[in-house]
Design an enzyme around this catalytic site. Structure first.
Site, PDB file in Angstrom:
ATOM      1  N   ASP A  33       3.403  17.211 -43.382  1.00  0.00           N
ATOM      2  CA  ASP A  33       3.564  16.268 -42.438  1.00  0.00           C
ATOM      3  C   ASP A  33       3.104  14.964 -43.096  1.00  0.00           C
ATOM      4  O   ASP A  33       1.831  14.884 -43.593  1.00  0.00           O
ATOM      5  CB  ASP A  33       2.671  16.389 -41.122  1.00  0.00           C
ATOM      6  CG  ASP A  33       2.328  15.486 -40.436  1.00  0.00           C
ATOM      7  OD1 ASP A  33       3.420  14.299 -40.342  1.00  0.00           O
ATOM      8  OD2 ASP A  33       1.434  15.187 -39.648  1.00  0.00           O
TER       9      ASP A  33
ATOM     10  N   ASP B 195       1.969  12.932 -37.358  1.00  0.00           N
ATOM     11  CA  ASP B 195       2.270  13.594 -36.056  1.00  0.00           C
ATOM     12  C   ASP B 195       2.055  15.041 -35.831  1.00  0.00           C
ATOM     13  O   ASP B 195       2.278  15.446 -34.939  1.00  0.00           O
ATOM     14  CB  ASP B 195       3.711  13.029 -35.424  1.00  0.00           C
ATOM     15  CG  ASP B 195       4.851  13.653 -36.274  1.00  0.00           C
ATOM     16  OD1 ASP B 195       4.574  14.425 -37.337  1.00  0.00           O
ATOM     17  OD2 ASP B 195       5.773  13.149 -36.224  1.00  0.00           O
TER      18      ASP B 195
ATOM     19  N   ASP C   6       7.981  16.822 -42.001  1.00  0.00           N
ATOM     20  CA  ASP C   6       9.148  15.850 -42.073  1.00  0.00           C
ATOM     21  C   ASP C   6       9.834  15.890 -43.539  1.00  0.00           C
ATOM     22  O   ASP C   6       9.201  16.609 -44.393  1.00  0.00           O
ATOM     23  CB  ASP C   6       8.593  14.389 -41.910  1.00  0.00           C
ATOM     24  CG  ASP C   6       7.418  14.238 -42.498  1.00  0.00           C
ATOM     25  OD1 ASP C   6       7.428  14.415 -43.713  1.00  0.00           O
ATOM     26  OD2 ASP C   6       6.550  13.822 -41.657  1.00  0.00           O
TER      27      ASP C   6
ATOM     28  N   ASP D  66      21.053  24.379 -42.986  1.00  0.00           N
ATOM     29  CA  ASP D  66      21.362  25.465 -41.965  1.00  0.00           C
ATOM     30  C   ASP D  66      22.806  25.030 -40.975  1.00  0.00           C
ATOM     31  O   ASP D  66      22.846  23.745 -40.954  1.00  0.00           O
ATOM     32  CB  ASP D  66      20.243  25.523 -40.866  1.00  0.00           C
ATOM     33  CG  ASP D  66      20.176  27.212 -40.744  1.00  0.00           C
ATOM     34  OD1 ASP D  66      20.870  27.821 -40.400  1.00  0.00           O
ATOM     35  OD2 ASP D  66      18.914  27.430 -41.080  1.00  0.00           O
TER      36      ASP D  66
ATOM     37  N   ASP E 145      24.195  30.335 -39.514  1.00  0.00           N
ATOM     38  CA  ASP E 145      23.707  31.098 -38.516  1.00  0.00           C
ATOM     39  C   ASP E 145      24.351  31.980 -37.724  1.00  0.00           C
ATOM     40  O   ASP E 145      25.474  31.836 -37.363  1.00  0.00           O
ATOM     41  CB  ASP E 145      22.987  30.061 -37.545  1.00  0.00           C
ATOM     42  CG  ASP E 145      21.964  30.524 -36.601  1.00  0.00           C
ATOM     43  OD1 ASP E 145      20.834  30.749 -36.898  1.00  0.00           O
ATOM     44  OD2 ASP E 145      22.443  30.599 -35.410  1.00  0.00           O
TER      45      ASP E 145
ATOM     46  N   GLU F  13      23.854  34.738 -42.498  1.00  0.00           N
ATOM     47  CA  GLU F  13      22.879  35.363 -41.727  1.00  0.00           C
ATOM     48  C   GLU F  13      23.385  36.780 -41.035  1.00  0.00           C
ATOM     49  O   GLU F  13      23.786  36.813 -39.888  1.00  0.00           O
ATOM     50  CB  GLU F  13      22.257  34.460 -40.363  1.00  0.00           C
ATOM     51  CG  GLU F  13      20.772  35.227 -40.132  1.00  0.00           C
ATOM     52  CD  GLU F  13      20.668  34.878 -38.519  1.00  0.00           C
ATOM     53  OE1 GLU F  13      19.719  35.867 -38.162  1.00  0.00           O
ATOM     54  OE2 GLU F  13      21.487  34.473 -37.795  1.00  0.00           O
TER      55      GLU F  13
ATOM     56  N   HIS G 156      12.149  33.118 -41.152  1.00  0.00           N
ATOM     57  CA  HIS G 156      11.497  32.334 -39.692  1.00  0.00           C
ATOM     58  C   HIS G 156      11.713  33.189 -38.787  1.00  0.00           C
ATOM     59  O   HIS G 156      11.235  32.840 -37.696  1.00  0.00           O
ATOM     60  CB  HIS G 156      12.011  31.105 -39.863  1.00  0.00           C
ATOM     61  CG  HIS G 156      13.424  31.118 -39.479  1.00  0.00           C
ATOM     62  ND1 HIS G 156      14.599  31.442 -40.359  1.00  0.00           N
ATOM     63  CD2 HIS G 156      14.139  30.638 -38.292  1.00  0.00           C
ATOM     64  CE1 HIS G 156      15.838  31.324 -39.920  1.00  0.00           C
ATOM     65  NE2 HIS G 156      15.645  31.218 -38.664  1.00  0.00           N
ATOM     66  N   ASP G 157      12.246  34.370 -38.801  1.00  0.00           N
ATOM     67  CA  ASP G 157      12.570  35.189 -37.689  1.00  0.00           C
ATOM     68  C   ASP G 157      11.745  36.593 -37.538  1.00  0.00           C
ATOM     69  O   ASP G 157      11.645  37.312 -36.543  1.00  0.00           O
ATOM     70  CB  ASP G 157      13.906  35.721 -37.322  1.00  0.00           C
ATOM     71  CG  ASP G 157      14.936  34.394 -37.237  1.00  0.00           C
ATOM     72  OD1 ASP G 157      14.400  33.677 -36.500  1.00  0.00           O
ATOM     73  OD2 ASP G 157      16.136  34.322 -37.528  1.00  0.00           O
TER      74      ASP G 157
HETATM   75  C1  NOJ Z   1      19.338  33.008 -35.907  1.00  0.00           C
HETATM   76  C2  NOJ Z   1      18.080  32.079 -36.414  1.00  0.00           C
HETATM   77  O1  NOJ Z   1      17.604  32.574 -37.652  1.00  0.00           O
HETATM   78  C3  NOJ Z   1      17.231  32.267 -35.219  1.00  0.00           C
HETATM   79  O2  NOJ Z   1      15.996  31.522 -35.563  1.00  0.00           O
HETATM   80  C4  NOJ Z   1      17.765  31.731 -34.000  1.00  0.00           C
HETATM   81  O3  NOJ Z   1      17.010  31.838 -33.037  1.00  0.00           O
HETATM   82  C5  NOJ Z   1      18.989  32.096 -33.823  1.00  0.00           C
HETATM   83  N1  NOJ Z   1      19.925  32.568 -34.880  1.00  0.00           N
HETATM   84  C6  NOJ Z   1      19.904  31.480 -32.723  1.00  0.00           C
HETATM   85  O4  NOJ Z   1      20.465  30.385 -33.454  1.00  0.00           O
END
Ligand code: NOJ
Ligand code: CA
Length: 580
Positions: free
Chosen positions: A22, A26, A30, A99, A200, A278, A335-336
């Site tokens: 950042d 904030d 960024d 993405d 995605d 993905e 990130h999932d």
């Molecule tokens: C996969 C992404 O990696 C995830 O973070 C997202 O919530 C879903 N697709 C929906 O876009």
């Protein structure tokens, strides 16, 4: 190695922009924050960045609900900032992929606003609208994020379909106007000079238009609960089949491959552009040249434990299943999912296990993708206060635990936090200072910083320490870059009966360079017969002197040892060769 494309050679690094750095105070990362850390990335050896969504978004799904495909979220900067970031990244010979969310938009996207405004709006058919059935949704499909896949919209008295949150209505990819609009968005970024896209949720683009009911033998909530408690591989496989049955009319329909081929044809007109999907489904490689360039090896990432047998089986299956010309892609986190260290660590040998995970990703055949912070051993942060949850998935699962399974509040919070994805999205840990150097001391970051930043899990401390995880990543990435066999070589497993050590060769064709990679994946010493004669030179090791000559046949490996030996070209086939 020169015939390989840049994306076959590059080490990728995934950045979650909100959590990287950042610069305007904030508490939100960024684009300027990324720009200011390009030296860090370059020094680490990163050659390409994947930026998670940087588009304007109401942030229900933290950017994966896009409200405008051709702009930058104001809290991240401006299009001008994006151009500058791109330019400076390219100046360092680092590529940038963005993405691209094809399946759905935000419900705040003007397209959807128009679409929902009336049944005869020209954009009505850009989304998937249906009549209800018997006073309820059109069928019994689930959203993968919980609840029914259909949302009733009182304004027009119909339901719209959403595979993810209800604020993420699915686009109707059967409508050519949708395809045209989305391909225009792709062109916008390609014209600006981006080097590719991470696509995605590609598998979700189409649904069965006949809307047949799914026939899975349990509810989705029940399924998720069983999945999280699954005791063994057999149970997971059984549940995987149940999930397939549950979502069979909503995922991986054959039509999606036509879109992939068209998108590939489009990006090919811009030169060496890369498409990374993905998905783990090898079918998305098409014939090896006409769909996606890269498909993630998620099965390896999702393996509950890393053992030699698991890795060997994974490689056997993946490499054999790929069409000719297709290129693998390995990753240990994103990130999932839970961070690699939190998943694989045993609490006793965490550093060693983190090194193993990194070494796999960096020495197996394929393009490696590092998730930000993995290189310093960042861990999941399990939030204990519901008010800190940012990911609606965590909140939803808390509710399910409370209401459906009667779990007590505190336990439900922890389960919600584990289920949600905030845990792996906390701010990058740059230093041991306040807020880990992510944002100014007086500012509250958008997600709490993991307290372990004060205990060595930070960039500044690890840069100073030659034995740190960061130094390990850096050393191995740099070795990879100057060792063609580790990038372009084929993969040949050795000592396949060892339960302790993973041993394989990476070989260039026609007497080219060959490297032996050996990893002891256990906490005790082991010995393996590689079946190779002769000697080689140690290029890299956690335990032995580099540049020393090593006999190849009987390898004694220290606990968690990782060693890479370059074979001497002429001697390797000469039986028990003399010491050089
Ligand atoms: C996969 C992404 O990696 C995830 O973070 C997202 O919530 C879903 N697709 C929906 O876009
Ligand atoms: Ca869809």
């Amino acid at each position: 190695m020169s015939e390989l494309k840049w994306w076959q050679k590059a080490v990728f690094y995934q950045i979650y922009p909100r959590s990287f750095a950042d610069t305007n105070g904030d508490g939100i990362g960024d684009l300027e924050g990324i720009r200011r850390h390009l030296d860090y990335l370059q020094d680490l050896g990163v050659e390409a960045i994947w930026l998670c969504p940087h588009y304007p978004s109401p942030l229900v799904d933290w950017g994966y609900d896009v409200a405008n495909y051709t702009d930058v979220a104001p809290e991240y900067g401006t299009l001008e900032d994006f151009r500058r970031l791109l330019q400076e990244t390219h100046r360092r010979n680092i590529r940038v992929i963005v993405d691209f969310v094809l399946n759905h938009t935000s419900d705040q996207h003007p397209w959807f606003q128009e679409s929902r405004s009336s049944r005869d709006n020209p954009k009505r058919d850009w989304y998937i609208w249906r009549e209800g059935r018997d006073g309820g949704p059109p069928n019994n499909w689930y959203s993968t994020f919980g609840g029914p896949a259909w949302e009733y919209d009182p304004r027009t008295g119909q339901y719209y379909y959403h595979f993810f949150f209800k604020e993420q209505p699915d686009l109707n990819w059967r409508n050519p106007e949708v395809k045209r609009a989305m391909f225009d968005a792709a062109r916008f970024w390609l014209e600006m000079g981006v080097d590719g896209f991470r696509l995605d949720a590609v598998g979700t683009l189409f649904e069965d238009p006949a809307l047949p009911d799914q026939t899975a033998p349990m509810s989705y909530e029940e399924w998720l609960k069983r999945w999280s408690a699954a005791a063994d591989e057999a149970e997971r496989e059984r549940l995987q089949r149940v999930r397939q049955e549950m979502f069979r009319y909503q995922e991986d329909l054959p039509e999606v491959h036509d879109v992939m081929r068209e998108l590939r044809a489009l990006v090919d007109t811009y030169g060496d552009i890369v498409l990374v999907g993905e998905t783990e489904d090898l079918a998305y490689y098409g014939n090896g040249e006409d769909e996606l360039h890269l498909v993630f090896n998620f099965p390896l990432m999702k393996a509950p434990r890393l053992t030699p047998a698991v890795v060997r089986a994974n490689q056997r299956e993946r490499l054999a299943g790929m069409p000719p010309g297709a290129w693998p892609c390995n990753t240990m986190g994103n990130h999932d999912v839970s961070r690699a260290l939190s998943r694989y660590g045993d609490g006793q040998h965490d550093l060693e296990i983190a090194r193993l995970a990194a070494a796999l990703m960096l020495t197996l055949r394929g393009t490696p993708f590092i998730y930000y912070g993995e290189e310093i051993g960042m861990r999941d942060l399990i939030l204990t206060d519901l008010s800190q949850f940012r990911d609606p998935l965590g909140r939803w699962w808390y509710q399910v635990e409370r209401e459906l399974f009667g779990t007590p509040h505190e336990e439900a919070v922890v389960r919600g936090a584990r289920f949600g994805r905030d845990k792996c999205r906390t701010p990058m840990q740059w230093s041991r200072g306040p807020n880990a150097g992510f944002c100014p001391a007086a500012v509250r970051p958008w997600l709490p910083v993991h307290p372990n930043h004060a205990e060595g899990v930070n960039v500044a401390d690890q840069l100073e320490d030659p034995d740190s995880l960061l130094s390990f990543y850096r050393r191995l990435i740099h070795l990879r870059q100057r060792t063609p066999a580790l990038v372009a070589g084929d993969y040949l497993p050795l000592a396949e009966d060892s339960n302790e050590a993973l041993v394989f060769l990476r070989r260039l064709p026609e007497d080219g360079q060959a490297c032996l990679v050996a990893m002891n994946m256990t906490a005790h010493p082991t010995q393996v017969d590689t079946g190779l004669d002769g000697w080689g030179r140690c290029l890299f090791s956690t335990d032995r002197a580099e540049r020393r000559e090593e006999a190849l046949r009987e390898l004694r490996l220290a606990p968690f040892e990782i060693t890479i030996i370059e074979l001497h070209p002429q001697r390797q086939s000469h039986g028990a060769a003399e010491h050089p």
